[in-house]
Design a protein around this motif. Structure first.
Motif, mmCIF file in Angstrom:
data_model
loop_
_atom_site.group_PDB
_atom_site.id
_atom_site.type_symbol
_atom_site.label_atom_id
_atom_site.label_comp_id
_atom_site.label_asym_id
_atom_site.label_seq_id
_atom_site.Cartn_x
_atom_site.Cartn_y
_atom_site.Cartn_z
ATOM 1 N N HIS A 243 29.778 10.232 0.000
ATOM 2 C CA HIS A 243 29.491 8.850 0.379
ATOM 3 C C HIS A 243 30.642 7.974 -0.104
ATOM 4 N N GLU A 244 30.634 6.724 0.294
ATOM 5 C CA GLU A 244 31.709 5.803 -0.075
ATOM 6 C C GLU A 244 31.279 4.781 -1.111
ATOM 7 N N GLY A 245 30.137 5.013 -1.737
ATOM 8 C CA GLY A 245 29.646 4.113 -2.777
ATOM 9 C C GLY A 245 28.151 4.276 -2.939
ATOM 10 N N ALA A 246 27.718 4.702 -4.126
ATOM 11 C CA ALA A 246 26.286 4.924 -4.356
ATOM 12 C C ALA A 246 25.490 3.636 -4.193
ATOM 13 N N TYR A 247 26.164 2.485 -4.378
ATOM 14 C CA TYR A 247 25.483 1.200 -4.247
ATOM 15 C C TYR A 247 24.965 0.959 -2.834
ATOM 16 N N GLY A 248 25.437 1.743 -1.859
ATOM 17 C CA GLY A 248 25.023 1.548 -0.474
ATOM 18 C C GLY A 248 23.713 2.231 -0.122
ATOM 19 N N PHE A 249 23.026 2.798 -1.123
ATOM 20 C CA PHE A 249 21.795 3.536 -0.861
ATOM 21 C C PHE A 249 20.641 2.941 -1.653
ATOM 22 N N THR A 250 19.432 3.239 -1.195
ATOM 23 C CA THR A 250 18.234 2.818 -1.911
ATOM 24 C C THR A 250 17.211 3.941 -1.884
ATOM 25 N N ILE A 251 16.372 4.005 -2.887
ATOM 26 C CA ILE A 251 15.359 5.051 -2.979
ATOM 27 C C ILE A 251 14.477 5.027 -1.727
ATOM 28 N N GLY A 252 14.262 6.210 -1.153
ATOM 29 C CA GLY A 252 13.427 6.315 0.034
ATOM 30 C C GLY A 252 14.194 6.215 1.337
ATOM 31 N N GLN A 253 15.494 5.939 1.266
ATOM 32 C CA GLN A 253 16.300 5.799 2.480
ATOM 33 C C GLN A 253 16.411 7.134 3.206
ATOM 34 N N ARG A 254 16.299 7.066 4.527
ATOM 35 C CA ARG A 254 16.430 8.279 5.340
ATOM 36 C C ARG A 254 17.660 8.219 6.233
ATOM 37 N N ALA A 288 8.747 14.471 -2.450
ATOM 38 C CA ALA A 288 9.352 14.273 -3.767
ATOM 39 C C ALA A 288 9.456 12.798 -4.124
ATOM 40 N N LEU A 289 9.119 11.920 -3.176
ATOM 41 C CA LEU A 289 9.138 10.484 -3.430
ATOM 42 C C LEU A 289 7.807 9.970 -3.970
ATOM 43 N N ASP A 290 6.777 10.809 -3.999
ATOM 44 C CA ASP A 290 5.453 10.371 -4.427
ATOM 45 C C ASP A 290 5.458 9.961 -5.900
ATOM 46 N N VAL A 291 5.035 8.724 -6.150
ATOM 47 C CA VAL A 291 5.043 8.149 -7.502
ATOM 48 C C VAL A 291 3.607 7.951 -7.976
ATOM 49 N N THR A 292 3.344 8.338 -9.217
ATOM 50 C CA THR A 292 2.001 8.189 -9.793
ATOM 51 C C THR A 292 1.921 7.058 -10.805
ATOM 52 N N ALA A 293 3.058 6.655 -11.376
ATOM 53 C CA ALA A 293 3.047 5.602 -12.397
ATOM 54 C C ALA A 293 4.427 4.971 -12.479
ATOM 55 N N LEU A 294 4.487 3.807 -13.108
ATOM 56 C CA LEU A 294 5.784 3.150 -13.306
ATOM 57 C C LEU A 294 5.741 2.253 -14.529
ATOM 58 N N THR A 337 -0.407 2.528 -13.502
ATOM 59 C CA THR A 337 -0.790 3.840 -12.979
ATOM 60 C C THR A 337 -1.476 3.634 -11.630
ATOM 61 N N PHE A 338 -1.071 4.417 -10.639
ATOM 62 C CA PHE A 338 -1.623 4.286 -9.294
ATOM 63 C C PHE A 338 -2.846 5.171 -9.122
ATOM 64 N N ALA A 339 -3.862 4.643 -8.420
ATOM 65 C CA ALA A 339 -5.059 5.434 -8.146
ATOM 66 C C ALA A 339 -4.720 6.600 -7.227
ATOM 67 N N GLU A 340 -3.798 6.377 -6.295
ATOM 68 C CA GLU A 340 -3.302 7.409 -5.399
ATOM 69 C C GLU A 340 -1.780 7.320 -5.376
ATOM 70 N N PRO A 341 -1.072 8.449 -5.256
ATOM 71 C CA PRO A 341 0.395 8.381 -5.246
ATOM 72 C C PRO A 341 0.914 7.470 -4.140
ATOM 73 N N VAL A 342 1.987 6.759 -4.452
ATOM 74 C CA VAL A 342 2.657 5.921 -3.455
ATOM 75 C C VAL A 342 4.078 6.439 -3.284
ATOM 76 N N ARG A 343 4.701 6.041 -2.209
ATOM 77 C CA ARG A 343 5.994 6.653 -1.852
ATOM 78 C C ARG A 343 7.100 5.604 -1.749
ATOM 79 N N GLY A 344 8.301 5.989 -2.155
ATOM 80 C CA GLY A 344 9.479 5.155 -1.949
ATOM 81 C C GLY A 344 9.572 3.964 -2.874
ATOM 82 N N VAL A 345 9.125 4.106 -4.106
ATOM 83 C CA VAL A 345 9.199 3.014 -5.073
ATOM 84 C C VAL A 345 10.563 3.053 -5.759
#
Length: 376
Positions: A243-254, A288-294, A337-345
């Motif tokens: 890539h040309e710069g990690a700053y150009g990406f965000t979690i969950g980007q496809r 692998a993006l499923d988040v249970t807590a933050l 803590t999430f009651a159910e996993p959420v994605r792309g946080v």
């Protein structure tokens, strides 16, 4: 509780007029309610363009002229205030620094916190105004004891309380949102503007990030941070591309990963992690993006801070859905803590907590715990 958009005592109101239809109708409604309204357009760019690019951007010369024409029709005084330096420091530079650190910021929240309800509000109060009026879709309700609460707009489809979740008690005490208490469609707002003779009735809405008029966030960041080639790797560390710069990406980007090698299972891959230290972007499967807590930092409360752990709903994006959570303030940090996993946080995003329609407060996501990959 009473709605502050229907205050009975006339106030001296400073109406922030962006040049769009919402803020124009909000100013008109405030004036019609009997308040002493003055319009102000915020010049937030040191080099404003004469015309916006399509429906993108705002705060251009064209917008200031549209705001002035609307103020003339409403019959209120109008001024342009130069807050470009403050906006650059508190919003634009913060935006660039957050991406450089591998986080995903929300500049609209920062603008509301630092500009519209800090720099603008402070100046308004110093000049003797009682409140700042904006075209946001949200409600401020006053309890019997005089304390104020921020609530979702009556029309949930247009609710903007998420980007106002950074406002504290003092700021809410001087906030006026005339559009938040009516269940109306955008077409009806435009029809109202037309009835009032406001030329902005058919003006396109601005969207995306106001200071990136062409919508090219990656190009904007590249001009400021420069190109920095690094690796794109899978979860095992295998190099898949560059890539040309990690700053150009965000979690969950496809999209835009430009990985030539297909995944073993043939399924799409998403950005799982961004490491500014090694300039590495890690990709992997969607699950692998499923988040249970933050953990979130810098909490701001729209009222008294919660005394202990509680159950709320949370919103993670400006137009995202609510999800059930338990949250507790621990050593100044918010543990969720999430009651159910959420994605792309993504770290850097805001989490806003709700109790029904009431906004409890917000905080900035610092780290997450995933189902399959642990803490990120």
């Amino acid at each position: 509780m009473t709605d502050t958009s229907q205050r009975t005592r006339p106030l001296r109101v400073l109406a922030a007029m962006s040049g769009g239809v919402d803020s124009a109708v909000a100013a008109a409604r405030a004036a019609e309610a009997g308040h002493d309204v003055t319009g102000v357009h915020l010049a937030l760019s040191a080099n404003p363009q004469s015309f916006r690019t399509g429906a993108r951007g705002c705060c251009t010369i064209e917008d200031s002229r549209d705001a002035r024409r609307a103020a003339d029709v409403i019959g209120i005084p109008f001024y342009v205030w130069d807050l470009a330096d403050r906006f650059r420091e508190d919003v634009v530079e913060d935006f660039v620094a957050e991406y450089q650190a591998g986080r995903t910021p929300n500049p609209c929240l920062r603008c509301n916190e630092k500009i519209k309800f800090a720099a603008l509000l402070d100046k308004a109060l110093a000049l003797g105004f009682d409140a700042v009026c904006t075209g946001h879709y949200a409600k401020v309700l006053v309890r019997e004891d005089g304390t104020r609460e921020l609530h979702r707009a009556s029309d949930l489809a247009k609710d903007q309380s998420y980007v106002l979740g950074v406002l504290d008690d003092r700021q809410l005490a001087h906030a006026l949102f005339p559009l938040g208490d009516t269940v109306t469609t955008k077409d009806e707002i435009r029809a109202e503007a037309e009835r009032r003779g406001l030329a902005v009735a058919k003006k396109p809405d601005s969207h995306d990030i106001c200071f990136i008029a062409d919508g090219d966030t990656q190009g904007f960041l590249a001009k400021r941070l420069g190109k920095a080639e690094g690796d794109i790797v899978d979860e095992s560390g295998n190099r898949l591309g560059t890539h040309e710069g990690a700053y150009g990406f965000t979690i969950g980007q496809r999209k835009g990963l430009r990985i030539g090698t297909p995944a073993p299972d043939g399924k799409p891959r998403y950005v799982l992690d961004i490491s500014p230290v090694t300039n590495t972007v890690t990709v992997g499967p969607a699950d692998a993006l499923d988040v249970t807590a933050l953990t979130a930092v810098r909490p701001r409360w729209c009222g008294t801070a919660p005394a202990g752990p509680g159950t709320y709903t949370a919103q993670l994006r400006a137009h995202g859905e609510e999800t059930e959570v338990t949250a507790e303030l621990v050593d100044g940090h918010l543990e969720v803590t999430f009651a159910e996993p959420v994605r792309g946080v993504a770290p850097g995003q805001a989490i806003v907590l709700y109790d029904g329609t009431r906004v409890v407060g917000s905080a900035t996501i610092a780290s997450t715990v995933r189902v399959t990959a642990g803490a990120v």
